[in-house]
Design a protein around this motif. Sequence first.
Motif, PDB file in Angstrom:
ATOM      1  N   THR A 304       0.699  -1.131   0.070  1.00 49.44           N
ATOM      2  CA  THR A 304       0.059   0.010  -0.091  1.00 49.44           C
ATOM      3  C   THR A 304       0.690   1.110   0.072  1.00 49.44           C
ATOM      4  O   THR A 304       0.348   2.451  -0.008  1.00 49.44           O
ATOM      5  N   GLU A 305       2.263   1.170  -0.125  1.00 49.06           N
ATOM      6  CA  GLU A 305       3.138   2.446  -0.011  1.00 49.06           C
ATOM      7  C   GLU A 305       2.927   3.032  -1.132  1.00 49.06           C
ATOM      8  O   GLU A 305       3.089   2.603  -2.282  1.00 49.06           O
ATOM      9  N   THR A 306       2.513   4.435  -1.134  1.00 52.18           N
ATOM     10  CA  THR A 306       2.312   5.585  -2.355  1.00 52.18           C
ATOM     11  C   THR A 306       3.729   5.803  -2.479  1.00 52.18           C
ATOM     12  O   THR A 306       4.591   6.130  -1.700  1.00 52.18           O
ATOM     13  N   ASP A 307       3.714   6.945  -3.617  1.00 51.59           N
ATOM     14  CA  ASP A 307       4.945   7.549  -3.905  1.00 51.59           C
ATOM     15  C   ASP A 307       5.097   8.644  -2.531  1.00 51.59           C
ATOM     16  O   ASP A 307       6.192   8.950  -2.269  1.00 51.59           O
ATOM     17  N   ALA A 308       4.055   9.244  -2.154  1.00 50.18           N
ATOM     18  CA  ALA A 308       3.911  10.399  -0.915  1.00 50.18           C
ATOM     19  C   ALA A 308       4.386   9.620   0.321  1.00 50.18           C
ATOM     20  O   ALA A 308       5.503  10.182   0.944  1.00 50.18           O
ATOM     21  N   MET A 309       4.037   8.361   0.646  1.00 59.20           N
ATOM     22  CA  MET A 309       4.601   7.650   1.741  1.00 59.20           C
ATOM     23  C   MET A 309       5.930   7.279   1.723  1.00 59.20           C
ATOM     24  O   MET A 309       6.902   7.335   2.719  1.00 59.20           O
ATOM     25  N   VAL A 327      18.815  -1.251   3.831  1.00 56.73           N
ATOM     26  CA  VAL A 327      17.561  -1.049   2.894  1.00 56.73           C
ATOM     27  C   VAL A 327      17.238  -2.409   2.534  1.00 56.73           C
ATOM     28  O   VAL A 327      17.945  -3.268   2.011  1.00 56.73           O
ATOM     29  N   PHE A 328      15.927  -2.704   2.773  1.00 61.97           N
ATOM     30  CA  PHE A 328      15.118  -4.033   2.500  1.00 61.97           C
ATOM     31  C   PHE A 328      14.048  -4.029   1.594  1.00 61.97           C
ATOM     32  O   PHE A 328      13.199  -3.076   1.740  1.00 61.97           O
ATOM     33  N   PRO A 329      14.302  -4.191   0.251  1.00 60.87           N
ATOM     34  CA  PRO A 329      13.222  -4.229  -0.523  1.00 60.87           C
ATOM     35  C   PRO A 329      11.927  -5.346   0.014  1.00 60.87           C
ATOM     36  O   PRO A 329      12.573  -6.199   0.384  1.00 60.87           O
ATOM     37  N   PHE A 330      10.795  -4.897   0.178  1.00 61.30           N
ATOM     38  CA  PHE A 330       9.813  -5.517   0.594  1.00 61.30           C
ATOM     39  C   PHE A 330       9.842  -7.050   0.247  1.00 61.30           C
ATOM     40  O   PHE A 330       9.596  -7.047  -1.043  1.00 61.30           O
ATOM     41  N   SER A 331       9.623  -7.830   0.844  1.00 60.99           N
ATOM     42  CA  SER A 331       9.682  -9.389   0.396  1.00 60.99           C
ATOM     43  C   SER A 331       8.598  -9.977   1.023  1.00 60.99           C
ATOM     44  O   SER A 331       8.688 -10.143   2.323  1.00 60.99           O
ATOM     45  N   PRO A 332       7.540 -10.372   0.524  1.00 60.20           N
ATOM     46  CA  PRO A 332       6.453 -10.822   1.406  1.00 60.20           C
ATOM     47  C   PRO A 332       6.802 -12.402   1.870  1.00 60.20           C
ATOM     48  O   PRO A 332       7.096 -13.121   1.127  1.00 60.20           O
ATOM     49  N   ARG A 333       6.515 -12.729   3.143  1.00 65.39           N
ATOM     50  CA  ARG A 333       6.838 -13.869   3.708  1.00 65.39           C
ATOM     51  C   ARG A 333       5.442 -14.582   4.144  1.00 65.39           C
ATOM     52  O   ARG A 333       4.646 -13.959   4.699  1.00 65.39           O
ATOM     53  N   MET A 341      -1.674  -8.253   2.085  1.00 67.21           N
ATOM     54  CA  MET A 341      -2.239  -6.924   1.697  1.00 67.21           C
ATOM     55  C   MET A 341      -1.729  -6.567   0.119  1.00 67.21           C
ATOM     56  O   MET A 341      -1.169  -7.451  -0.455  1.00 67.21           O
ATOM     57  N   PRO A 342      -2.448  -5.400  -0.499  1.00 68.83           N
ATOM     58  CA  PRO A 342      -2.292  -5.021  -1.722  1.00 68.83           C
ATOM     59  C   PRO A 342      -0.585  -4.963  -1.933  1.00 68.83           C
ATOM     60  O   PRO A 342      -0.343  -4.034  -1.197  1.00 68.83           O
ATOM     61  N   GLN A 343      -0.094  -5.684  -2.832  1.00 68.12           N
ATOM     62  CA  GLN A 343       1.316  -5.287  -3.109  1.00 68.12           C
ATOM     63  C   GLN A 343       1.989  -4.127  -3.996  1.00 68.12           C
ATOM     64  O   GLN A 343       1.035  -3.978  -4.903  1.00 68.12           O
ATOM     65  N   VAL A 344       2.880  -3.771  -3.667  1.00 70.72           N
ATOM     66  CA  VAL A 344       3.446  -2.680  -4.796  1.00 70.72           C
ATOM     67  C   VAL A 344       4.109  -3.360  -5.680  1.00 70.72           C
ATOM     68  O   VAL A 344       4.635  -4.607  -5.234  1.00 70.72           O
ATOM     69  N   GLN A 345       4.097  -2.988  -6.976  1.00 72.75           N
ATOM     70  CA  GLN A 345       4.623  -3.451  -8.202  1.00 72.75           C
ATOM     71  C   GLN A 345       6.271  -3.852  -7.649  1.00 72.75           C
ATOM     72  O   GLN A 345       6.879  -2.923  -7.391  1.00 72.75           O
ATOM     73  N   ARG A 346       6.573  -5.047  -8.222  1.00 82.74           N
ATOM     74  CA  ARG A 346       8.000  -5.482  -7.769  1.00 82.74           C
ATOM     75  C   ARG A 346       9.201  -4.301  -8.434  1.00 82.74           C
ATOM     76  O   ARG A 346      10.123  -4.184  -7.896  1.00 82.74           O
ATOM     77  N   GLN A 347       8.805  -4.079  -9.678  1.00 84.46           N
ATOM     78  CA  GLN A 347       9.846  -2.834 -10.375  1.00 84.46           C
ATOM     79  C   GLN A 347       9.648  -1.718  -9.566  1.00 84.46           C
ATOM     80  O   GLN A 347      10.612  -1.091  -9.518  1.00 84.46           O
ATOM     81  N   VAL A 348       8.601  -1.314  -8.993  1.00 79.27           N
ATOM     82  CA  VAL A 348       8.477  -0.086  -8.314  1.00 79.27           C
ATOM     83  C   VAL A 348       9.283  -0.164  -6.935  1.00 79.27           C
ATOM     84  O   VAL A 348       9.968   0.499  -6.205  1.00 79.27           O
ATOM     85  N   VAL A 349       9.259  -1.629  -6.312  1.00 79.04           N
ATOM     86  CA  VAL A 349       9.927  -1.742  -5.039  1.00 79.04           C
ATOM     87  C   VAL A 349      11.407  -1.736  -5.186  1.00 79.04           C
ATOM     88  O   VAL A 349      12.061  -1.030  -4.590  1.00 79.04           O
ATOM     89  N   LYS A 350      11.864  -2.381  -6.308  1.00 77.57           N
ATOM     90  CA  LYS A 350      13.131  -2.278  -6.696  1.00 77.57           C
ATOM     91  C   LYS A 350      13.540  -0.620  -6.993  1.00 77.57           C
ATOM     92  O   LYS A 350      14.821  -0.363  -6.460  1.00 77.57           O
ATOM     93  N   GLU A 351      12.911   0.155  -7.446  1.00 75.69           N
ATOM     94  CA  GLU A 351      13.255   1.439  -8.040  1.00 75.69           C
ATOM     95  C   GLU A 351      13.285   2.162  -6.609  1.00 75.69           C
ATOM     96  O   GLU A 351      14.376   3.080  -6.266  1.00 75.69           O
TER      97      GLU A 351
END
Length: 427
Positions: A304-309, A327-333, A341-351
């Motif tokens: 659910t993390e937005t650009d503003a968050m 820094v940890f790119p979110f990884s669902p366990r 929860m609604p996931q952020v696109q993987r490419q966005v997470v990496k960026e």
Amino acid sequence: MGIEVVTFGCRLNTYESEVMRREAEAAGLGELKDGAVIINTCAVTGEAVRQAKQSIRKARRENPGARIIVTGCAAQTAPQDFVAMDEVDLVLGNEEKLKAHNYRALPDFGVNDFEKARVNDIFSVRETAGHMVDAIEGRARAFVQVQNGCDHRCTFCIIPYGRGNSRSVPMGAVVEQIRRLAENGYAEMVLSGVDMTSYGGDLPGAPKLGRLVKTILRQVPEVRRLRLSSIDSIEADDDLLDAIATEERLMPHLHLSLQSGDDMILKRMKRRHLRGDSIRFCAEVRRLRPDIVFGADIIAGFPTETDAMFGNSLRIVEECGLTHLHVFPFSPREGTPAARMPQVQRQVVKERAARLRAAGEAAYARHLDSLVGSTQRLLVEREGIARTEGFTMAAIDAGRPGDIVAAAVTGHDDGKLIAAALAAQAA
């Protein structure tokens, strides 16, 4: 080949690996013709589990006749994944790995399908023993376990299911362990735990971490440097803050479990602090100890993390004055609420992770610049490499591992300070 221990993850795992080596030796594994390889795993991210499995396969290729034993948090939370690997001979849980008898299998250390996994319910464990370690192999500093487990249930974290509920080592056992290590020549001790600022809640009188720190420094004057591993700033007690302000032997470096700089994301993580709490804490500690250096863990791309968050997390690097950023790119366990929860696109997470790392690298470069021209007391870790009291790496052509050397910082290169010893003798 004897016993080889491969360690993944946190400082607590580093400490426990030395306990495991000793217990496995006591069980006779070192006498096996082809030796044994113990893989001490981490479960904090899916990538950590992948790397552990890769290491297991490599160990089998390189040591076809060795006994391969898998343990640690990933083995505790998903033992079936490792039981299913043909390369693995035995899977031990986090409690079982610390006891010699669990390394013994059937005749000639063979195993069968019934014995391949020895993993009990970690939540049934009520105490954490003060396992005594006389040395930490190959390291200039010694890690001392003071706490294990966690009573909190952050929505992204699988670790409580690998470590169980919070348990503290009694102060007397900690002091005895540190005294022994000091007598064996270690100049720096690092207190470690899963949720270290919850220390003492399960002990008689509920002593807090600050009291433990003061007790160690008072009762073991031979300790020259005492360092804390990761802490949760919202749980820092008054004694701990007083020790930071007044005890020169307590190192001016704190690694904070921040995880995010946005209030909504912190709430969805079920953290117990808000961004303002983190900023105020760092400002107050810097007032008490102006030379303090902060590190922090931050997750990029939480569900659910937005650009503003994300922008709030990016800004907190500067607002808290962070220097050493993990820094940890979110990884669902699987099995955690955050995985649903609604996931952020993987490419966005990496960026986002890349942008956070870049901010951390810029902050670290400014930190290195600020130290040029200063005098530092460096703990030599290995030939040519040392650490400042603030845990910044330095290159120095002086001292032996374990020596503390006074040095002038003349510059920096490739992420390390360049330092010249001011005297031949240790500082």
